[in-house]
Design an enzyme around this catalytic site. Structure first.
Site, PDB file in Angstrom:
ATOM      1  N   LYS A  97       0.842  -1.203   0.000  1.00 13.41           N
ATOM      2  CA  LYS A  97       0.000   0.000   0.000  1.00 13.41           C
ATOM      3  C   LYS A  97       0.877   1.252   0.000  1.00 13.41           C
ATOM      4  O   LYS A  97       2.093   1.159   0.211  1.00 13.41           O
ATOM      5  CB  LYS A  97      -0.906  -0.014   1.235  1.00 13.41           C
ATOM      6  CG  LYS A  97      -0.155  -0.004   2.566  1.00 13.41           C
ATOM      7  CD  LYS A  97      -1.073  -0.288   3.739  1.00 13.41           C
ATOM      8  CE  LYS A  97      -0.279  -0.283   5.045  1.00 13.41           C
ATOM      9  NZ  LYS A  97      -1.079  -0.800   6.169  1.00 13.41           N
ATOM     10  N   ARG A 127     -10.673   0.233  14.618  1.00 13.60           N
ATOM     11  CA  ARG A 127     -10.329   1.073  13.479  1.00 13.60           C
ATOM     12  C   ARG A 127     -11.100   0.616  12.252  1.00 13.60           C
ATOM     13  O   ARG A 127     -11.808   1.389  11.634  1.00 13.60           O
ATOM     14  CB  ARG A 127      -8.807   0.995  13.241  1.00 13.60           C
ATOM     15  CG  ARG A 127      -8.282   1.952  12.222  1.00 13.60           C
ATOM     16  CD  ARG A 127      -6.791   1.820  12.031  1.00 13.60           C
ATOM     17  NE  ARG A 127      -6.396   0.541  11.427  1.00 13.60           N
ATOM     18  CZ  ARG A 127      -5.209   0.303  10.884  1.00 13.60           C
ATOM     19  NH1 ARG A 127      -4.292   1.253  10.892  1.00 13.60           N
ATOM     20  NH2 ARG A 127      -4.919  -0.868  10.354  1.00 13.60           N
ATOM     21  N   TYR A 153      16.647  30.195   7.000  1.00 15.58           N
ATOM     22  CA  TYR A 153      15.467  30.970   7.400  1.00 15.58           C
ATOM     23  C   TYR A 153      15.438  31.180   8.912  1.00 15.58           C
ATOM     24  O   TYR A 153      15.709  30.260   9.678  1.00 15.58           O
ATOM     25  CB  TYR A 153      14.188  30.220   7.011  1.00 15.58           C
ATOM     26  CG  TYR A 153      13.821  30.306   5.556  1.00 15.58           C
ATOM     27  CD1 TYR A 153      13.598  31.535   4.945  1.00 15.58           C
ATOM     28  CD2 TYR A 153      13.678  29.154   4.812  1.00 15.58           C
ATOM     29  CE1 TYR A 153      13.243  31.595   3.606  1.00 15.58           C
ATOM     30  CE2 TYR A 153      13.315  29.206   3.472  1.00 15.58           C
ATOM     31  CZ  TYR A 153      13.098  30.430   2.878  1.00 15.58           C
ATOM     32  OH  TYR A 153      12.746  30.499   1.556  1.00 15.58           O
ATOM     33  N   MET A 177      12.245  24.176   1.760  1.00 10.90           N
ATOM     34  CA  MET A 177      11.455  23.343   0.840  1.00 10.90           C
ATOM     35  C   MET A 177      12.333  22.452  -0.027  1.00 10.90           C
ATOM     36  O   MET A 177      12.032  21.281  -0.243  1.00 10.90           O
ATOM     37  CB  MET A 177      10.571  24.236  -0.044  1.00 10.90           C
ATOM     38  CG  MET A 177       9.592  23.449  -0.896  1.00 10.90           C
ATOM     39  SD  MET A 177       8.647  24.477  -2.019  1.00 10.90           S
ATOM     40  CE  MET A 177       7.636  25.416  -0.905  1.00 10.90           C
TER      41      MET A 177
HETATM   42  C1  LIG Z   1      -0.327  -1.721   6.894  1.00 14.04           C
HETATM   43  C2  LIG Z   1      -0.960  -3.002   7.294  1.00 14.04           C
HETATM   44  C3  LIG Z   1      -0.211  -4.191   7.323  1.00 14.04           C
HETATM   45  C4  LIG Z   1       1.289  -4.207   7.202  1.00 14.04           C
HETATM   46  O1  LIG Z   1       1.804  -3.819   8.469  1.00 14.04           O
HETATM   47  P1  LIG Z   1       3.357  -3.701   8.778  1.00 14.04           P
HETATM   48  O2  LIG Z   1       3.396  -3.273  10.199  1.00 14.04           O
HETATM   49  O3  LIG Z   1       3.900  -2.673   7.852  1.00 14.04           O
HETATM   50  O4  LIG Z   1       3.976  -5.038   8.551  1.00 14.04           O
HETATM   51  C5  LIG Z   1      -0.889  -5.374   7.515  1.00 14.04           C
HETATM   52  N1  LIG Z   1      -2.233  -5.379   7.728  1.00 14.04           N
HETATM   53  C6  LIG Z   1      -2.967  -4.255   7.755  1.00 14.04           C
HETATM   54  C7  LIG Z   1      -4.423  -4.333   8.017  1.00 14.04           C
HETATM   55  C8  LIG Z   1      -2.362  -3.027   7.558  1.00 14.04           C
HETATM   56  O5  LIG Z   1      -3.095  -1.900   7.608  1.00 14.04           O
END
Ligand SMILES: *Cc1c(COP(=O)(O)O)cnc(C)c1O
Length: 342
Positions: free
Chosen positions: A31, A122, A236, A289
């Site tokens: 992801k 969640r 800055y 930046m």
């Molecule tokens: C992001 C995620 C993972 C991967 O988790 P890591 O800690 O990066 O190994 C697995 N399952 C879900 C539901 C996630 O949101």
């Protein structure tokens, strides 16, 4: 120069995590554009290392992964089936009764999975919601039932066992492959492995997989160096002032490249260094930046580039300097660097 991604290390980390859970299929989480490294490059390297199952967060993320891994691999979507975003040939992890009925009405006969909430609150069906649709859901043969651990990076946290118990109470006896463990869960041991694991950060070289090989090196080109005299300031806000003659190098990257402005020096005190090999060059003044300034007085010769992330200063070291986690540093890196794949 730029963002160097070591695919052999990535593949070695994938295989090492797969070996820690030999009874399970080792899925790979790609992801957020492969944790910032490029979903296409990362997914095809992992497919070459044997991965057949991939997870993304959103249906928008499916296409580049599909193009990289071919038609046979399975791509799971963690956000499930949201209104207006058809998962197409991916497998939605349906996380509410609402999603379940939407998906089954729109995609009858197509593969789906179920996501359960075991205490993180969640994403996923809560026990009551699951009990209400469980028989109907199982009769349609989900390909996976999963949940996610909230505290797996803390092995002694009592939440881990609580969630394991809740997951088993909700799923023991069903004839569907199960998945509970991401990187942290894999390291908790075999009870947490079930039939599929979902490693992410460990594959990319980050904690909590302490034995990971580093995957990323970030080298920033030096544009200019100058001598700053006692009493002169840098950057800055004049936040850093020389107390003696100092050789300052300016490198071509900044917060627009995901190098958080919070890494700026705290007045005179550096929070982070750039590196010439193993030699440390403290960052002076504000990260702007597109530019960062560092003290290179200690170097005999200023190299063409200085490293922010290297084996000497890991992604997690950079994260710790500003109270965040390696995940956020990686996913922030941005698209402006030249990428070198090795
Ligand atoms: C992001 C995620 C993972 C991967 O988790 P890591 O800690 O990066 O190994 C697995 N399952 C879900 C539901 C996630 O949101």
């Amino acid at each position: 120069m730029g963002l160097r991604i070591d695919l052999a290390a990535l593949q070695a980390n994938y295989r090492a995590l797969a070996q820690r859970a030999p009874s399970a299929r080792a899925a790979a989480v790609v992801k957020a554009n492969g944790y910032g490294l490029g979903a296409d490059v990362v997914a095809s390297a992992l497919a070459a290392a044997g991965a057949r199952d991939f997870f993304v967060a959103l249906t928008r993320e499916v296409a580049p992964v599909r193009a990289a891994v071919g038609g046979d691999a399975r791509i799971f979507v963690l956000s499930g089936h949201m209104a207006g975003s058809d998962p197409g040939d991916a497998i939605p992890m349906l996380n509410s009764a609402e999603q379940f009925f939407r998906d089954r009405a729109m995609r009858p006969g197509r593969p789906f999975g179920i996501q359960l909430d075991t205490g993180m609150n969640r994403l996923g069906m809560e026990p009551g919601e699951w009990a209400a649709i469980r028989d109907e859901a199982l009769s349609q043969r989900p390909v996976l039932v999963m949940s996610h651990l909230a505290c797996a990076d803390e092995p002694d946290h009592p939440m881990n066992r609580r969630q394991l118990t809740a997951f088993r109470e909700m799923t023991d006896g069903i004839d569907v492959p199960r998945s509970l463990a991401a990187t942290g869960g894999i390291l908790l041991g075999p009870e947490y492995h079930f039939e599929m694991t979902r490693a992410g950060i460990g594959i990319y070289g980050g904690l909590p997989f302490a034995d990971a090989r580093p995957v990323v090196r970030l080298s920033l080109p030096v544009i200019q160096t100058r001598e700053v005299l006692e009493g002169e300031s840098v950057g800055y806000g004049n936040t850093w002032t020389a107390t003696k003659t100092t050789r300052v190098a300016t490198v071509a990257a900044g917060y627009a490249d995901g190098i958080h402005r919070a890494l700026s020096s705290d007045g005179q005190a550096a929070r982070i260094d750039l590196l010439a090999g193993t030699q440390r060059c403290p960052v002076l003044g504000r990260v702007s930046m597109d530019l960062i300034t560092a003290d290179v007085s200690g170097l005999e010769e200023v190299p063409e580039a200085l490293d922010l992330i290297s084996p000497v200063q890991t992604v997690d070291d950079v994260a710790a300097a500003i109270n965040t986690i390696g995940y956020e540093i990686l996913t922030s890196l941005g698209g402006r660097y030249p990428r070198e794949i090795v």
